[in-house]
Design a protein around this motif. Structure first.
Motif, PDB file in Angstrom:
ATOM      1  N   GLY A 308     -19.785 -14.218   6.538  1.00  0.00           N
ATOM      2  CA  GLY A 308     -19.320 -15.281   5.345  1.00  0.00           C
ATOM      3  C   GLY A 308     -19.284 -14.276   4.432  1.00  0.00           C
ATOM      4  O   GLY A 308     -17.601 -14.071   3.839  1.00  0.00           O
ATOM      5  N   LEU A 309     -19.725 -13.329   4.207  1.00  0.00           N
ATOM      6  CA  LEU A 309     -19.859 -12.231   3.434  1.00  0.00           C
ATOM      7  C   LEU A 309     -18.831 -11.299   3.897  1.00  0.00           C
ATOM      8  O   LEU A 309     -18.181 -10.105   3.462  1.00  0.00           O
ATOM      9  N   GLY A 310     -19.081 -10.877   5.259  1.00  0.00           N
ATOM     10  CA  GLY A 310     -18.113 -10.039   5.708  1.00  0.00           C
ATOM     11  C   GLY A 310     -16.587 -10.876   5.826  1.00  0.00           C
ATOM     12  O   GLY A 310     -15.817  -9.750   5.386  1.00  0.00           O
ATOM     13  N   ILE A 311     -16.540 -11.466   6.574  1.00  0.00           N
ATOM     14  CA  ILE A 311     -15.000 -12.042   6.259  1.00  0.00           C
ATOM     15  C   ILE A 311     -14.477 -12.159   5.647  1.00  0.00           C
ATOM     16  O   ILE A 311     -13.479 -11.874   4.864  1.00  0.00           O
ATOM     17  N   GLY A 312     -15.371 -12.709   3.721  1.00  0.00           N
ATOM     18  CA  GLY A 312     -14.890 -12.990   2.734  1.00  0.00           C
ATOM     19  C   GLY A 312     -14.137 -12.238   1.937  1.00  0.00           C
ATOM     20  O   GLY A 312     -13.538 -11.773   1.213  1.00  0.00           O
ATOM     21  N   GLY A 313     -15.084 -10.412   2.420  1.00  0.00           N
ATOM     22  CA  GLY A 313     -14.834  -9.091   1.905  1.00  0.00           C
ATOM     23  C   GLY A 313     -12.981  -8.765   2.817  1.00  0.00           C
ATOM     24  O   GLY A 313     -12.208  -8.269   1.887  1.00  0.00           O
ATOM     25  N   ILE A 314     -13.402  -8.940   3.516  1.00  0.00           N
ATOM     26  CA  ILE A 314     -12.597  -7.807   4.658  1.00  0.00           C
ATOM     27  C   ILE A 314     -10.857  -8.877   4.453  1.00  0.00           C
ATOM     28  O   ILE A 314     -10.124  -8.056   4.558  1.00  0.00           O
ATOM     29  N   PHE A 315     -10.878 -10.385   4.287  1.00  0.00           N
ATOM     30  CA  PHE A 315      -9.822 -11.017   3.770  1.00  0.00           C
ATOM     31  C   PHE A 315      -8.668 -10.268   2.670  1.00  0.00           C
ATOM     32  O   PHE A 315      -7.986  -9.617   3.587  1.00  0.00           O
ATOM     33  N   PRO A 316      -9.967 -10.242   1.609  1.00  0.00           N
ATOM     34  CA  PRO A 316      -8.857  -9.988   0.481  1.00  0.00           C
ATOM     35  C   PRO A 316      -8.350  -8.320   0.739  1.00  0.00           C
ATOM     36  O   PRO A 316      -7.331  -8.256   0.035  1.00  0.00           O
ATOM     37  N   LEU A 317      -9.926  -7.761   0.551  1.00  0.00           N
ATOM     38  CA  LEU A 317      -9.403  -5.915   1.054  1.00  0.00           C
ATOM     39  C   LEU A 317      -8.329  -5.777   2.241  1.00  0.00           C
ATOM     40  O   LEU A 317      -7.374  -4.748   1.701  1.00  0.00           O
ATOM     41  N   GLY A 318      -8.271  -6.028   2.898  1.00  0.00           N
ATOM     42  CA  GLY A 318      -6.736  -6.341   3.397  1.00  0.00           C
ATOM     43  C   GLY A 318      -5.855  -6.115   2.633  1.00  0.00           C
ATOM     44  O   GLY A 318      -5.033  -5.083   3.519  1.00  0.00           O
ATOM     45  N   LEU A 319      -5.788  -7.307   2.502  1.00  0.00           N
ATOM     46  CA  LEU A 319      -4.075  -6.840   1.857  1.00  0.00           C
ATOM     47  C   LEU A 319      -3.960  -5.917   0.658  1.00  0.00           C
ATOM     48  O   LEU A 319      -3.160  -5.861   0.340  1.00  0.00           O
ATOM     49  N   ILE A 320      -5.453  -5.677  -0.073  1.00  0.00           N
ATOM     50  CA  ILE A 320      -4.912  -4.759  -1.288  1.00  0.00           C
ATOM     51  C   ILE A 320      -4.908  -2.842  -0.218  1.00  0.00           C
ATOM     52  O   ILE A 320      -3.933  -2.866  -1.613  1.00  0.00           O
ATOM     53  N   VAL A 321      -5.558  -3.278   0.384  1.00  0.00           N
ATOM     54  CA  VAL A 321      -5.099  -1.799   1.284  1.00  0.00           C
ATOM     55  C   VAL A 321      -3.994  -1.933   1.821  1.00  0.00           C
ATOM     56  O   VAL A 321      -3.143  -0.539   1.271  1.00  0.00           O
ATOM     57  N   THR A 322      -3.396  -2.677   2.417  1.00  0.00           N
ATOM     58  CA  THR A 322      -1.700  -3.336   2.532  1.00  0.00           C
ATOM     59  C   THR A 322      -1.420  -2.586   1.265  1.00  0.00           C
ATOM     60  O   THR A 322      -0.390  -1.847   1.107  1.00  0.00           O
ATOM     61  N   MET A 323      -1.500  -3.715  -0.092  1.00  0.00           N
ATOM     62  CA  MET A 323      -0.561  -3.203  -0.904  1.00  0.00           C
ATOM     63  C   MET A 323      -1.042  -1.230  -1.280  1.00  0.00           C
ATOM     64  O   MET A 323       0.296  -1.542  -2.941  1.00  0.00           O
ATOM     65  N   ASP A 324      -1.936  -0.849  -1.082  1.00  0.00           N
ATOM     66  CA  ASP A 324      -1.657   0.298  -1.586  1.00  0.00           C
ATOM     67  C   ASP A 324      -0.488   0.892  -1.404  1.00  0.00           C
ATOM     68  O   ASP A 324      -0.789   1.968  -2.012  1.00  0.00           O
ATOM     69  N   HIS A 325       0.054   0.879  -0.357  1.00  0.00           N
ATOM     70  CA  HIS A 325       0.185   2.101   0.947  1.00  0.00           C
ATOM     71  C   HIS A 325       2.315   2.267  -0.511  1.00  0.00           C
ATOM     72  O   HIS A 325       2.190   3.091   0.347  1.00  0.00           O
ATOM     73  N   GLN A 326       2.134   0.995  -1.265  1.00  0.00           N
ATOM     74  CA  GLN A 326       3.385   1.059  -1.701  1.00  0.00           C
ATOM     75  C   GLN A 326       3.287   0.211  -3.471  1.00  0.00           C
ATOM     76  O   GLN A 326       2.416  -0.921  -3.527  1.00  0.00           O
ATOM     77  N   GLN A 327       4.272   1.337  -3.974  1.00  0.00           N
ATOM     78  CA  GLN A 327       4.058   1.111  -5.697  1.00  0.00           C
ATOM     79  C   GLN A 327       4.838  -0.141  -6.254  1.00  0.00           C
ATOM     80  O   GLN A 327       4.943  -0.318  -7.168  1.00  0.00           O
ATOM     81  N   ASN A 328       6.500  -0.236  -4.987  1.00  0.00           N
ATOM     82  CA  ASN A 328       6.922  -0.826  -5.491  1.00  0.00           C
ATOM     83  C   ASN A 328       6.220  -2.347  -5.545  1.00  0.00           C
ATOM     84  O   ASN A 328       6.411  -2.522  -3.691  1.00  0.00           O
ATOM     85  N   PRO A 329       7.111  -3.253  -5.943  1.00  0.00           N
ATOM     86  CA  PRO A 329       6.142  -4.171  -5.678  1.00  0.00           C
ATOM     87  C   PRO A 329       7.599  -5.228  -4.733  1.00  0.00           C
ATOM     88  O   PRO A 329       6.834  -5.962  -3.881  1.00  0.00           O
TER      89      PRO A 329
END
Length: 401
Positions: A308-329
């Motif tokens: 659960g600790l692994g899954i719970g951290g990977i899920f949001p960080l996967g989205l955050i890293v994706t959003m890191d690639h583009q500054q424009n909303p």
């Protein structure tokens, strides 16, 4: 002109609405597993067919992401949010009157469409409204998603024992009504996408290798997430746990996901390089699944907690890293929609495969080993996300003032 204090209050209210919306995105999935033995006693439902209750909504989430952004641009993001919440409320309420497996599956598919549209537009709305606070708000939003799963998984057996399994599945309608009411109160405070002055150079994200790398990483993490939602509680029942105890095991896992969703995005926000934290989370997930497969007698709660600790951290960080690639909303939203679309579509088959394994081998052990292998693959991919190379992965955004 609004004062800074008023703007801060509006932002807090909007954030609260987003959190309540997030709470609604998983109960319709997480409440099934703990109640599955009762459902199977009442209607004809094999493990393979039961997997459709997870496969179809997750598949709808994936396919919906490919069209959701275009629908939102045409109808308006706020309108789509309202309509999607209504769809989710109707789908959940349908479960009060389940007659057979087809009724259950139809409600799951309908809910999947509503969830897909919300998940498609939410990253854009968060990035547009929260600026530098995006990692924090994304962490809270994703944590709310997992919190809704924890609430559903842990309480569904108690509700089922007292009111029947249909009530255990359908009573989450009230949570959707609360979220809709709160959203209608604050939606006028949200910045509108069509009011921004940014114009973007059209990008076909499917042409870029990095888009597929992000999508595959998201698919690997989501495969683990949807599998434990579907099958951890039935696995616990097979090991001799009662339905209530099995629900608590799943509730404990999702509680660990909530903690991880709060802590690890906050830790990751200290640096733009998030690779070490993501790699650690993949290892925690790997250890948890290996324990479930090879040594469940040691402590099911221990292995479930680590996973659960692994899954719970990977899920949001996967989205955050994706959003890191583009500054424009807008571009960040489109990229995230692509990543989620591919990721959920691939991940949708994982509970079905696990159900097939259970039906053919009378055991979930091979499924947990498979998820352990997936965790190892995610660990290898995690080292590819060096922020120093993000600027070179895509064309830059053109801004028109």
């Amino acid at each position: 002109m609004r004062s800074p204090l008023t703007e801060k209050a509006n932002l807090l209210l909007l954030g609260l609405a987003f959190i309540f919306i997030g709470l609604n995105l998983r109960p319709i999935l997480a409440s099934v597993g703990p109640l599955l033995p009762s459902i199977q006693e009442d209607i004809s439902l094999s493990f393979t067919l039961a997997s459709m209750l997870t496969l179809l909504p997750v598949l709808a989430m994936g396919l919906g992401c490919f069209v959701g952004f275009h629908i939102a641009k045409r109808l308006g993001f706020n309108t789509v949010m309202t309509g999607s919440l209504l769809l989710l409320i109707v789908a959940t309420a349908m479960r009060f009157w389940v007659m057979d497996a087809n009724w259950l599956i139809c409600s799951a598919l309908l809910a999947g469409v509503g969830i897909a549209l919300i998940q498609t537009i939410m990253p854009t709305m968060i990035k547009l409204n929260f600026g530098e606070r995006v990692p924090l708000m994304m962490g809270l939003y994703v944590t709310a998603i997992m919190g809704g799963a924890a609430l559903a998984a842990s309480s569904a057996p108690f509700i089922g024992m007292n009111l029947g399994w249909r009530a255990g599945l359908g009573h989450w309608t009230w949570l959707g009504i609360v979220a809709l009411a709160l959203w209608l109160m604050v939606k006028h405070k949200a910045a509108l996408v069509n009011q921004t002055t940014e114009q973007t150079v059209p990008l076909r994200f499917w042409r870029f290798r990095r888009s597929w790398l992000l999508a595959i990483f998201f698919a690997l993490g989501t495969s683990c997430y949807v599998c434990v939602l579907a099958w951890l509680a039935p696995y616990a029942v097979e090991l001799g746990y009662s339905q209530t105890q099995a629900g608590l095991v799943l509730g404990f896992l999702t509680s660990m996901e909530v903690i991880a969703g709060l802590v690890f995005p906050w830790l990751a926000s200290k640096s733009t390089d998030r690779r070490a934290i993501i790699a650690l989370l993949c290892l925690l997930q790997l250890i948890g699944f290996m324990g479930l497969a090879l040594a469940p007698q040691v402590s099911l709660f221990l292995w479930a907690g680590l996973a659960g600790l692994g899954i719970g951290g990977i899920f949001p960080l996967g989205l955050i890293v994706t959003m890191d690639h583009q500054q424009n909303p807008m571009l960040a939203g489109k990229l995230t929609a692509f990543v989620q679309g591919v990721g959920y579509t691939i991940a949708a088959i994982s509970p079905w495969i696990a159900g097939l394994i259970r039906d053919n081998f009378n055991s979930f052990n091979s499924a947990w080993l498979l998820l352990g292998g997936i965790s190892l693959m995610a660990w290898i991919l995690s080292w590819q996300f060096n922020p120093q190379g993000y600027a070179h992965q895509y064309q830059v955004t053109r801004c028109v003032s």
